[in-house]
Structures are given as C-alpha cells and as structure tokens.
Design a protein around this motif. Structure first.
Motif, PDB file in Angstrom:
ATOM      1  N   LEU B 184       0.823  -1.216   0.000  1.00 34.53           N
ATOM      2  CA  LEU B 184       0.000   0.000   0.000  1.00 34.53           C
ATOM      3  C   LEU B 184       0.857   1.266   0.000  1.00 34.53           C
ATOM      4  O   LEU B 184       0.364   2.361  -0.217  1.00 34.53           O
ATOM      5  N   LEU B 185       2.166   1.115   0.273  1.00 35.14           N
ATOM      6  CA  LEU B 185       2.995   2.288   0.555  1.00 35.14           C
ATOM      7  C   LEU B 185       3.592   2.908  -0.699  1.00 35.14           C
ATOM      8  O   LEU B 185       4.712   3.410  -0.678  1.00 35.14           O
ATOM      9  N   ASP B 186       2.827   2.898  -1.790  1.00 33.14           N
ATOM     10  CA  ASP B 186       3.356   3.421  -3.038  1.00 33.14           C
ATOM     11  C   ASP B 186       3.439   4.942  -3.068  1.00 33.14           C
ATOM     12  O   ASP B 186       4.271   5.497  -3.752  1.00 33.14           O
ATOM     13  N   ASP B 187       2.537   5.625  -2.348  1.00 36.07           N
ATOM     14  CA  ASP B 187       2.659   7.090  -2.385  1.00 36.07           C
ATOM     15  C   ASP B 187       2.997   7.654  -1.008  1.00 36.07           C
ATOM     16  O   ASP B 187       2.849   6.991   0.017  1.00 36.07           O
ATOM     17  N   ALA B 189       1.773  10.003   0.944  1.00 36.64           N
ATOM     18  CA  ALA B 189       0.750  10.195   1.974  1.00 36.64           C
ATOM     19  C   ALA B 189       0.459   8.875   2.694  1.00 36.64           C
ATOM     20  O   ALA B 189       0.289   8.849   3.922  1.00 36.64           O
ATOM     21  N   MET B 190       0.437   7.766   1.940  1.00 32.93           N
ATOM     22  CA  MET B 190       0.198   6.460   2.557  1.00 32.93           C
ATOM     23  C   MET B 190       1.361   6.097   3.482  1.00 32.93           C
ATOM     24  O   MET B 190       1.163   5.565   4.574  1.00 32.93           O
ATOM     25  N   ARG B 191       2.595   6.399   3.022  1.00 32.27           N
ATOM     26  CA  ARG B 191       3.772   6.094   3.855  1.00 32.27           C
ATOM     27  C   ARG B 191       3.726   6.904   5.147  1.00 32.27           C
ATOM     28  O   ARG B 191       4.024   6.394   6.230  1.00 32.27           O
ATOM     29  N   ALA B 193       1.033   8.095   6.635  1.00 33.63           N
ATOM     30  CA  ALA B 193      -0.051   7.567   7.478  1.00 33.63           C
ATOM     31  C   ALA B 193       0.434   6.352   8.252  1.00 33.63           C
ATOM     32  O   ALA B 193       0.199   6.223   9.464  1.00 33.63           O
ATOM     33  N   ALA B 194       1.154   5.451   7.560  1.00 29.53           N
ATOM     34  CA  ALA B 194       1.663   4.237   8.215  1.00 29.53           C
ATOM     35  C   ALA B 194       2.712   4.597   9.263  1.00 29.53           C
ATOM     36  O   ALA B 194       2.682   4.092  10.395  1.00 29.53           O
ATOM     37  N   GLY B 223      -2.387  11.195   7.124  1.00 30.97           N
ATOM     38  CA  GLY B 223      -2.501  10.842   5.709  1.00 30.97           C
ATOM     39  C   GLY B 223      -3.370  11.829   4.943  1.00 30.97           C
ATOM     40  O   GLY B 223      -2.987  12.325   3.882  1.00 30.97           O
ATOM     41  N   VAL B 224      -4.546  12.134   5.509  1.00 29.20           N
ATOM     42  CA  VAL B 224      -5.467  13.068   4.855  1.00 29.20           C
ATOM     43  C   VAL B 224      -4.823  14.453   4.747  1.00 29.20           C
ATOM     44  O   VAL B 224      -4.854  15.095   3.685  1.00 29.20           O
ATOM     45  N   GLU B 227      -2.136  14.502   2.084  1.00 31.47           N
ATOM     46  CA  GLU B 227      -2.703  14.503   0.736  1.00 31.47           C
ATOM     47  C   GLU B 227      -3.214  15.892   0.349  1.00 31.47           C
ATOM     48  O   GLU B 227      -2.959  16.392  -0.739  1.00 31.47           O
TER      49      GLU B 227
END
Lengths: 120, 233
Positions: B184-187, B189-191, B193-194, B223-224, B227
């Motif tokens: 899931l950590l492709d972008d 913001a996701m990284r 968030a994690a 994350g939000v 983004e």
C-alpha cells in the motif's frame, strides 16, 4: 472485565463478556460489510469519508505491527526484541520486492529463528 | 455448486485464484485460533470468533485486548476501527453487485475479506465480459477463504497448546500485516499515514488500551492532511 458485570459470579461474567465481545464485533463487522452493498445503489459516501478510509488500512496495520516490536512487558525497549525488529525489517524488504505474503512469512520466520539461534 | 456451466466454471476459477493465498491465510488462521485459546476462551468461543466475526485482523486485535484485560467497549470500538476498511471494499463492490437480491448481497457481505475483494476487482477488470457470473467467481474465492479460515482456526485451537513458545509462531501475525501493508505504501501520503500510525502506537500512552484507536486516528489524520497539502501545493 466489564464494570457492570461485577455482581455476577465470576465464571458466568467471563462467559457473558466473551460472548458479548464476539457477537458485538460480529454484528458491527457485518453491518460495515453489508450497508454499502445494500444501500449504495441509492447512496454515495461523502468524498471526505472516502478519502479518510483510504488511510485506515496503512494506519491500523502499522499500529498493530509496531508495539510488539518495541515493547517488552509494557515498557518501551529496543534490546529485548532486536531479532524481531531485524527480522521484521528484512520481511518488509521482501514484501516490497516480491509482493508475496508467503515469501514474507517464510523469510521473516527463518530470519527470526536464525537470529534467535545466533544470540542464544 | 451452481448448475449452469459458465457459472460453475467461474466458481472454479475463483477457487483456483484463491489457492496461492491459502499458504498465507492458513498459518494466520492457526495463530488466530491458538491465540484465542491461549487467551482463555473455550474451544467453542475461539471457533465462534472465526465464523461469527470472520475477519482475521479484528480477531487478533480483539484477542490481544481481551488477554490484556481491556474493557468491552474498547475492544468493540477497536475491532470496528480495524474493520472500517470493509466500508471501503463494500462501497467498491456495491456497483458490481447492485443487481443481486438481498440474500446474495448478505452472503457477499458476510464473506467479504481483503483477499476476496482484491481478487474480484482484478478479475472483473481483466474479464469485464464475465460480469454476469462475477458473483460465482467471488463465491469461489470467498467460500474457499472461509473454509480454509475455519479449518485453520480449529487446527490452531487443537494444536496451539502443543507448540512451544520458543518457536515464536506468534511472529506470523506481524509478518502477515507487513505483507498486507507494504504494497500500500506506493505514495508519500500512505507512507506518512503508516509511519505516524506506527510511531503513535509506540509512543502514545492512553488509558484503557485505547492506543490502537488513537494511533489509527492519528495515522488517518496525517494521511489526509498530507494529501491535501500536496494536492494544494
């Protein structure tokens, strides 16, 4: 144990607690799975909710993974779990390269056993 | 098994698509069953976790909280947060299954998992012409997942106490989550968030075992926010 169940005999209170937990989570989980399928022909999720939901899996999963790696007996620590931290890091690299759950588990477990044997 | 030949073929394609995943679901199920049993649940309760809830991540989170003596409401709220992702999956599947009757929709909902969702979306995008039998593909994947999960949990309940702790089989749980979260950590913001979810879960000191909920909310908020900032920038 639940605060309101103190007046019940211990064993019965324990049973009641576990079944409330199982049925409660079961009902909540079913509703989360069913509501959008049943209603969404007419209803759409608001954009902000869709955006926020995208970040739930990475945030939740990372929060489940991290504590057992950095905690021992409730206090933050590094040393006690060094083999686990190293094995988890290696497993993450394997997951990134292979995208395979199976290889991630196999390499992670072998790394942990190897490191535990070395440090024993 | 469906009577119609093309429906039956799609059902079998679904079962086949699940086969490689069984290698990761079965060990996770065994560990879930063993954990519930070790936490003090009776065999009936431990197996009910798997057929009433049927969601591995929530089951393991609830089991750990139960073992540590967390209040009932905190366990329920944590499991609901862990399972919020089903809202997202079900929303995405809703358009594909909107013509099914209520009974089918309830069955599809009960059997919804990360695996069934992922494989069905990929299958549908590769074979849009088979839309009419998509429910049978889904049932093939999800039914095989369900059966493997139930059998694995029962094996864990029966065998869990026999496996010595020195084998560290509980480590399969974080490994399974690592395998799920890394792709899931492709972008960025996701990284983020994690990373903030992980950091908060370790550093946050909250009463009543509210840490997982707090950490999850912080991770989602970061994350939000990330983004929005990057989209505006």
């Amino acid at each position: 144990m639940g605060q309101g169940m103190n007046h019940l005999p211990g064993e019965l209170a324990g049973e009641l607690f576990v079944w409330s937990m199982i049925v409660g989570i079961g009902v909540a989980t079913f509703l989360l799975r069913f509501a959008p399928i049943a209603l969404l022909a007419r209803l759409e999720l608001p954009a902000w909710l869709t955006q926020a939901l995208r970040y739930v899996p990475p945030a939740v999963m990372a929060a489940i993974i991290a504590p057992p790696l950095f905690f021992a007996d409730g206090t933050p620590t590094i040393d006690a779990n060094l083999p686990r931290i190293a094995a988890a890091t290696l497993a993450a690299a394997v997951a990134w390269r292979t995208r395979s759950t199976l290889w991630t588990i196999v390499v992670g477990m072998l790394a942990l056993w190897g490191l535990q044997a070395l440090l024993a | 098994m469906p009577q119609d030949a093309s429906a039956r073929a799609e059902f079998i394609v679904g079962v086949r698509a699940f086969a490689p995943l069984s290698m990761s679901i079965i060990p996770f199920g065994v560990v879930c069953g063993a954990a519930a049993s070790t936490a003090g649940m009776t065999p009936l309760q431990a197996s009910a976790m798997s057929w009433v809830i049927f969601a591995g991540s929530a089951q393991i989170a609830a089991t750990q909280l139960f073992a540590s003596g967390a209040p009932l409401l905190v366990i329920l709220a944590t499991a609901a947060i862990v399972n919020l992702r089903f809202l997202m999956y079900a929303t995405s599947l809703a358009t594909r299954f909107r013509n099914q009757n209520r009974r089918w929709q309830a069955l599809i909902a009960y059997l919804l998992t990360d695996q069934a969702f992922g494989l069905t979306v990929v299958h549908h995008s590769q074979h849009p012409e088979r839309q009419a039998d998509l429910r049978w593909f889904y049932l093939g994947v999800a039914g095989a997942t369900w059966l493997s999960w139930q059998l694995a949990t029962i094996a864990g309940i029966l065998l869990g106490s026999l496996v010595p702790a020195s084998w560290s089989l509980d480590f399969i749980v974080p490994l399974t989550f690592i395998a799920m979260v890394v792709p899931l950590l492709d972008d960025r913001a996701m990284r983020l968030a994690a990373a903030s979810g992980a950091l908060a879960s370790v550093l946050l000191v909250l009463p009543l075992k509210l840490n997982l909920i707090g950490a999850a909310l912080i991770g989602v908020a970061v994350g939000v926010a990330a983004e929005r900032l990057w989209v505006r920038a």
